[in-house]
Design an enzyme around this catalytic site. Sequence first.
Site, mmCIF file in Angstrom:
data_model
loop_
_atom_site.group_PDB
_atom_site.id
_atom_site.type_symbol
_atom_site.label_atom_id
_atom_site.label_comp_id
_atom_site.label_asym_id
_atom_site.label_seq_id
_atom_site.Cartn_x
_atom_site.Cartn_y
_atom_site.Cartn_z
ATOM 1 N N TYR A 312 44.711 22.491 51.441
ATOM 2 C CA TYR A 312 44.504 22.199 50.044
ATOM 3 C C TYR A 312 42.858 22.494 49.971
ATOM 4 O O TYR A 312 42.021 22.029 50.209
ATOM 5 C CB TYR A 312 44.679 20.598 49.744
ATOM 6 C CG TYR A 312 44.241 20.054 48.413
ATOM 7 C CD1 TYR A 312 44.552 20.908 47.410
ATOM 8 C CD2 TYR A 312 44.036 18.838 48.149
ATOM 9 C CE1 TYR A 312 44.235 20.412 46.017
ATOM 10 C CE2 TYR A 312 43.762 18.267 47.098
ATOM 11 C CZ TYR A 312 43.718 19.194 45.823
ATOM 12 O OH TYR A 312 43.716 18.548 44.701
ATOM 13 N N CYS A 313 42.774 23.109 48.701
ATOM 14 C CA CYS A 313 41.301 23.481 48.353
ATOM 15 C C CYS A 313 40.824 24.386 49.371
ATOM 16 O O CYS A 313 41.306 25.515 49.894
ATOM 17 C CB CYS A 313 40.788 22.235 47.604
ATOM 18 S SG CYS A 313 39.207 22.583 46.942
ATOM 19 N N LEU A 314 39.458 23.623 49.814
ATOM 20 C CA LEU A 314 38.591 24.442 50.890
ATOM 21 C C LEU A 314 39.397 24.603 52.011
ATOM 22 O O LEU A 314 39.271 25.308 52.719
ATOM 23 C CB LEU A 314 37.406 23.710 50.922
ATOM 24 C CG LEU A 314 36.330 23.962 49.924
ATOM 25 C CD1 LEU A 314 34.987 23.320 50.337
ATOM 26 C CD2 LEU A 314 35.998 25.252 49.437
#
Length: 584
Positions: A312-314
């Site tokens: 998720y995300c980074l």
Amino acid sequence: MAAPLNGTYTPHPDPLDQPLKTALVRLASGISPASVAMAQVDWLTHLAVLPSKQSALAMSAWRKSFSWLQYAASCGWKPDASHCIDPPPDDKRFSHAAWQLPPYNALAQGFLLAQQWWGEATTDVRGVSRHHEELAAFIVRQWLDMLSPSNSPVLNPQVLGETVRKGGFNFVDGFANWWRDALAVAADGRPRHVEEFRPGKAVALTPGKVVHRNALVELIQYAPSTPKVGKEPVLIVPSWIMKYYILDLTPDDSLVKYLVDQGHTVFIVSWRNPGAADRELGLDDYLECGVLDAVAAVQRLCPGTQVHAAGYCLGGTLLAMGAAVLGARKDHALRTVTLIAGQVDFQEPGELGLFMDESQVAFLEDLMAEWGYLDGRRMAGAFQLINSKDLVWSKLLHEYLMGAHTPMTALRAWNADATRLPARMHGEYLRRLYMDNQLADGEYRFRGQPVSLRAIRVPLFVLATERDHVSPWPSVFKVLRLAHAPARFVLTSGGHNVGVVNPPSGPAAHEKASYRWADHPVDEVAADPLAWFATARQERGSWWTCWHEWLHRHDSGSVPARAVRDVRFGGKVVPAPGTHVFQE
């Protein structure tokens, strides 16, 4: 962990510069004044030598003024007069019915016309670099958002109506709210009532245990709730900017609980909150400890199987790097890879790219050199500027002018639970990924070895959100052309957090939630994201069901539910949510 895992961090600014830099950082919320000044000078000097642009702007100003005067003259006796201009779809400042009555409708129309004119003035100025044009337009938007009539207690009809209704006590309540927040900021404290959402008490409640720990992470395995589970376990790598439990908030909106209840064995990474002693931790250390070691640990705990890995995300960016490393090694540990709002190509990173140039990165590096890390609250300031209408000025209206109280929620409490970023890791992330785009260009190296996204050959599930200020969906889309794998791309309604935390049923479900999706064979994807958007299949509801069905389709069968082993750390079994999540 004072000893670095990977080399030495290089930037060491002169101590003579530090007091001034530190003062500037606090004054400017971490934004480089030099970067802002260069953008403004670039825009103004080029505009000054373009008589054609100046005359076009003068003509536009005259037309807008004439149109507004006509509207102002007619709306006094004809309140339903046709508007000169409609607000952008995401601008709700003038949506209240009171703004449709004179003279407030004329005020709103005048502001929107002025906003449009300034948009024209800061774009298409020949000679201005793209980055400086975007930054100059952004700065002007910040000033306009601040000067909006919706922020004025004497121009906003909602505030005036509330003042009459409460006899002016809304300002008394608003001052009390402001004073409470000011004291919290001065004391470097957290918002009121976040203590009611302590992990393990009100959030992060899904039963499980810590089953592995290394220098940077705890690995949590969740207890099964079904008699049989998919053979391949799911490993989730969240972003390290915030705590992992956004994916395990309350039982009503926990993605972890949903997956467990659908018959998946779920593991999740919980990142340690680094301090000054960890300044030398680099991006390679995060990849080694957060992805590669975690995958190996899951395989030891679930022998003889592959892993459904999700980031998720980074965490998605990092997982893509890890999947490429494993693919280059011909290591078949991964069954599938899921990237949730995670970018791998940073050529068009959205509005966060406004803060990515040499001046800004050097400014942050000097700041981090003093403390050894970047405090997550500094980064939160940048996020607030990007979405200032919703995160800054709507709060001014609601809490300080109307005197209302915004109730604390699980998501808002999580958002206040910021973490720190080691100096070296964050500097490498900004330079190697954001500025140099090494991962997409095939120039990134992990432990000296090249990392190519073409080495990703396992099925991909890629999720993006429509209103994402952090990972714009056209940027997320690019991974489909960089990896060499069959893929399903899903675009869900909502933003970076709310669009992801989107349960399919229950009190936390979003009634208007929807998503678009399409499957793509290897190397067969639309060149233009907008062309994809026009042809993708649209569904109502939550993307969670789409992902579960996709994971289930890629399972190789089912096995009896796996009990969570008792693994002792310091002689004790550590229940979920672990210990890292409590680090301040």
